[in-house]
Design a protein around this motif. Structure first.
Motif, mmCIF file in Angstrom:
data_model
loop_
_atom_site.group_PDB
_atom_site.id
_atom_site.type_symbol
_atom_site.label_atom_id
_atom_site.label_comp_id
_atom_site.label_asym_id
_atom_site.label_seq_id
_atom_site.Cartn_x
_atom_site.Cartn_y
_atom_site.Cartn_z
ATOM 1 N N LEU A 43 0.812 -1.216 0.000
ATOM 2 C CA LEU A 43 0.000 0.000 0.000
ATOM 3 C C LEU A 43 0.846 1.266 0.000
ATOM 4 O O LEU A 43 0.357 2.337 -0.367
ATOM 5 C CB LEU A 43 -0.932 0.000 1.220
ATOM 6 N N TYR A 44 2.106 1.140 0.424
ATOM 7 C CA TYR A 44 3.014 2.290 0.451
ATOM 8 C C TYR A 44 3.650 2.560 -0.914
ATOM 9 O O TYR A 44 4.281 3.597 -1.095
ATOM 10 C CB TYR A 44 4.131 2.052 1.466
ATOM 11 N N ARG A 45 3.499 1.635 -1.867
ATOM 12 C CA ARG A 45 4.133 1.817 -3.155
ATOM 13 C C ARG A 45 3.502 2.981 -3.925
ATOM 14 O O ARG A 45 2.304 3.237 -3.800
ATOM 15 C CB ARG A 45 4.019 0.539 -4.003
ATOM 16 N N PRO A 46 4.285 3.700 -4.726
ATOM 17 C CA PRO A 46 3.728 4.806 -5.518
ATOM 18 C C PRO A 46 2.528 4.361 -6.343
ATOM 19 O O PRO A 46 2.551 3.302 -6.976
ATOM 20 C CB PRO A 46 4.906 5.202 -6.421
ATOM 21 N N ALA A 48 -0.359 3.511 -5.064
ATOM 22 C CA ALA A 48 -1.287 2.778 -4.204
ATOM 23 C C ALA A 48 -2.024 3.742 -3.271
ATOM 24 O O ALA A 48 -1.573 4.859 -3.016
ATOM 25 C CB ALA A 48 -0.539 1.725 -3.390
ATOM 26 N N ALA A 49 -3.149 3.281 -2.732
ATOM 27 C CA ALA A 49 -3.996 4.144 -1.900
ATOM 28 C C ALA A 49 -3.260 4.639 -0.654
ATOM 29 O O ALA A 49 -3.425 5.795 -0.243
ATOM 30 C CB ALA A 49 -5.257 3.383 -1.499
ATOM 31 N N GLY A 50 -2.457 3.776 -0.050
ATOM 32 C CA GLY A 50 -1.734 4.180 1.151
ATOM 33 C C GLY A 50 -0.708 5.255 0.872
ATOM 34 O O GLY A 50 -0.558 6.202 1.654
ATOM 35 N N HIS A 51 0.005 5.124 -0.235
ATOM 36 C CA HIS A 51 1.013 6.115 -0.641
ATOM 37 C C HIS A 51 0.354 7.476 -0.805
ATOM 38 O O HIS A 51 0.832 8.490 -0.272
ATOM 39 C CB HIS A 51 1.661 5.668 -1.940
ATOM 40 N N ASP A 52 -0.758 7.516 -1.510
ATOM 41 C CA ASP A 52 -1.455 8.783 -1.741
ATOM 42 C C ASP A 52 -1.923 9.412 -0.428
ATOM 43 O O ASP A 52 -1.784 10.616 -0.221
ATOM 44 C CB ASP A 52 -2.650 8.562 -2.667
ATOM 45 N N ALA A 53 -2.471 8.584 0.465
ATOM 46 C CA ALA A 53 -2.973 9.092 1.737
ATOM 47 C C ALA A 53 -1.854 9.651 2.606
ATOM 48 O O ALA A 53 -2.006 10.690 3.259
ATOM 49 C CB ALA A 53 -3.708 7.973 2.483
ATOM 50 N N LEU A 54 -0.697 8.975 2.601
ATOM 51 C CA LEU A 54 0.432 9.429 3.404
ATOM 52 C C LEU A 54 0.984 10.762 2.897
ATOM 53 O O LEU A 54 1.295 11.653 3.691
ATOM 54 C CB LEU A 54 1.542 8.377 3.407
ATOM 55 N N VAL A 55 1.107 10.891 1.596
ATOM 56 C CA VAL A 55 1.637 12.142 1.035
ATOM 57 C C VAL A 55 0.684 13.293 1.301
ATOM 58 O O VAL A 55 1.108 14.406 1.631
ATOM 59 C CB VAL A 55 1.921 11.983 -0.471
ATOM 60 N N ARG A 56 -0.621 13.033 1.194
ATOM 61 C CA ARG A 56 -1.598 14.077 1.493
ATOM 62 C C ARG A 56 -1.501 14.524 2.946
ATOM 63 O O ARG A 56 -1.666 15.699 3.267
ATOM 64 C CB ARG A 56 -3.018 13.580 1.219
#
Length: 205
Positions: A43-46, A48-56
């Motif tokens: 999910l942390y991969r570019p 993926a939903a987790g990556h997007d949420a973390l950057v936001r």
């Protein structure tokens, strides 16, 4: 064709309690196992939903030059306090648990073990038929964490920011004492697997 029954089991414990070792033993005994840490990595991969949420949430400062999440930098921000850790938990764990549910849906039947560090904190206990807690004392956690290369201060901070040991045990259906050696861990895990197998049998009665 009738679908075989599945016993959904959550596996959790504090930092350096040896959850992954216990999960691997369950796998050798015949359970289907899911490692939530691996799901987090996906999910942390570019993209993926987790990556997007973390950057936001945390900004681009948590990214490496290749756009991958810098997990050490993220941890330095996310584990500064219990409140910060809870913020990350609320952000990522619903995504992880939903992905775990999708993986479970693809299992034909039997015992499925989902290992997740923050399973209780994320409110996921009702998703599972049984909860297994891997338990060690704080001194053992500290020693094992240091042996993994973490500083004493870092391990102590992680322990302080996690759910208290007594609270974790209060939620447990079964407890595996992992304070001893591997042989003891295997013995305790085999016994809990036997009990889980009985639970699965009762589901069909």
């Amino acid at each position: 064709m009738e679908t075989e029954l599945i016993l959904r089991v959550g596996l959790t414990g504090g930092i350096a309690s040896g959850k992954s070792t216990i999960r691997e033993i369950f796998g050798k005994l015949g359970a289907v196992t899911i490692d939530a840490d691996k799901l987090v990595a996906e999910l942390y991969r570019p993209g993926a939903a987790g990556h997007d949420a973390l950057v936001r949430t945390y900004g681009r400062e948590i990214l490496r030059p290749d756009e991958e999440i810098d997990r050490e930098r993220l941890a330095a921000i996310a584990f500064r306090s219990a409140e910060d850790a809870q913020k990350l938990n609320h952000l990522i764990h619903p995504l992880v648990l939903d992905e775990a549910d999708r993986r479970i849906a693809g299992v034909a039947g039997g015992i499925v073990i989902v290992e997740a560090t923050l399973l209780i904190e994320s409110g996921a206990v009702p998703r599972y038929d049984k909860l297994v807690v891997v338990d060690v004392d704080s001194a053992t956690q500290l020693a094992r964490g240091i042996a993994r290369g973490m500083s004493r201060k870092e391990v102590a901070r992680r322990i302080a920011n996690q759910l208290p040991r007594e609270e974790r045990l209060r939620h447990a259906d079964y407890v595996i004492d992992n304070s001893g050696d591997l042989a003891a861990a295997e013995r305790h895990t085999r016994e809990v697997y036997r009990l889980l197998s009985e639970d699965l049998t009762r589901l069909s009665s």
